[in-house]
Write a protein that holds these residues in place. Structure first.
Motif, short mmCIF file in Angstrom:
data_model
loop_
_atom_site.label_atom_id
_atom_site.label_comp_id
_atom_site.label_asym_id
_atom_site.label_seq_id
_atom_site.Cartn_x
_atom_site.Cartn_y
_atom_site.Cartn_z
N ASP A 28 0.83 -1.21 0.00
CA ASP A 28 0.00 0.00 0.00
C ASP A 28 0.87 1.26 0.00
O ASP A 28 0.47 2.28 -0.53
N THR A 29 2.05 1.16 0.60
CA THR A 29 2.93 2.33 0.67
C THR A 29 4.15 2.21 -0.24
O THR A 29 4.90 3.16 -0.38
N HIS A 30 4.37 1.03 -0.83
CA HIS A 30 5.49 0.79 -1.73
C HIS A 30 4.99 0.04 -2.96
O HIS A 30 5.41 -1.09 -3.24
N PRO A 31 4.09 0.63 -3.74
CA PRO A 31 3.42 -0.09 -4.81
C PRO A 31 4.32 -0.50 -5.99
O PRO A 31 3.91 -1.34 -6.79
N CYS A 32 5.52 0.01 -6.06
CA CYS A 32 6.40 -0.32 -7.18
C CYS A 32 7.49 -1.31 -6.80
O CYS A 32 8.39 -1.58 -7.62
N ASP A 33 7.45 -1.85 -5.60
CA ASP A 33 8.47 -2.79 -5.14
C ASP A 33 8.21 -4.16 -5.79
O ASP A 33 7.37 -4.94 -5.33
N ALA A 34 8.95 -4.45 -6.85
CA ALA A 34 8.73 -5.68 -7.62
C ALA A 34 8.98 -6.94 -6.79
O ALA A 34 8.27 -7.93 -6.93
#
Length: 85
Positions: A28-34
């Motif tokens: 929710d706070t790091h939406p681009c963390d693959a």
């Protein structure tokens, strides 16, 4: 003992639910963390596997919604219920 096996499987469901919820909150706070997305997808896959195994062996985890379909007779009334273990 079968109760011990049921408890152990329910514990795996609970553990994977915890992992999936924590990863969901992180994303929710790091939406681009693959890497986190990959970990989340793996956790959800494992969670589904454990839930399906539990429900096929011991009956539904929920009485409606995500609990799926019931075999005959109505399985929800059979005990112990998941929170009684």
């Amino acid at each position: 003992m079968d109760d011990d096996r049921q408890r152990a499987l329910l514990l795996k469901v609970q553990e994977m639910e915890f992992v999936a919820v924590e990863l969901n909150l992180y994303l929710d706070t790091h939406p681009c963390d693959a890497d986190a997305i990959n970990d989340y997808n793996c956790a959800v896959k494992e969670l589904r596997k454990y839930k399906e195994k539990y429900e096929s062996e011991y009956g539904p985890l929920l009485n409606f919604g995500f609990g799926g379909f019931s075999r005959k007779p109505w399985q929800w009334i059979e005990s112990p219920w998941p929170w009684e273990l």
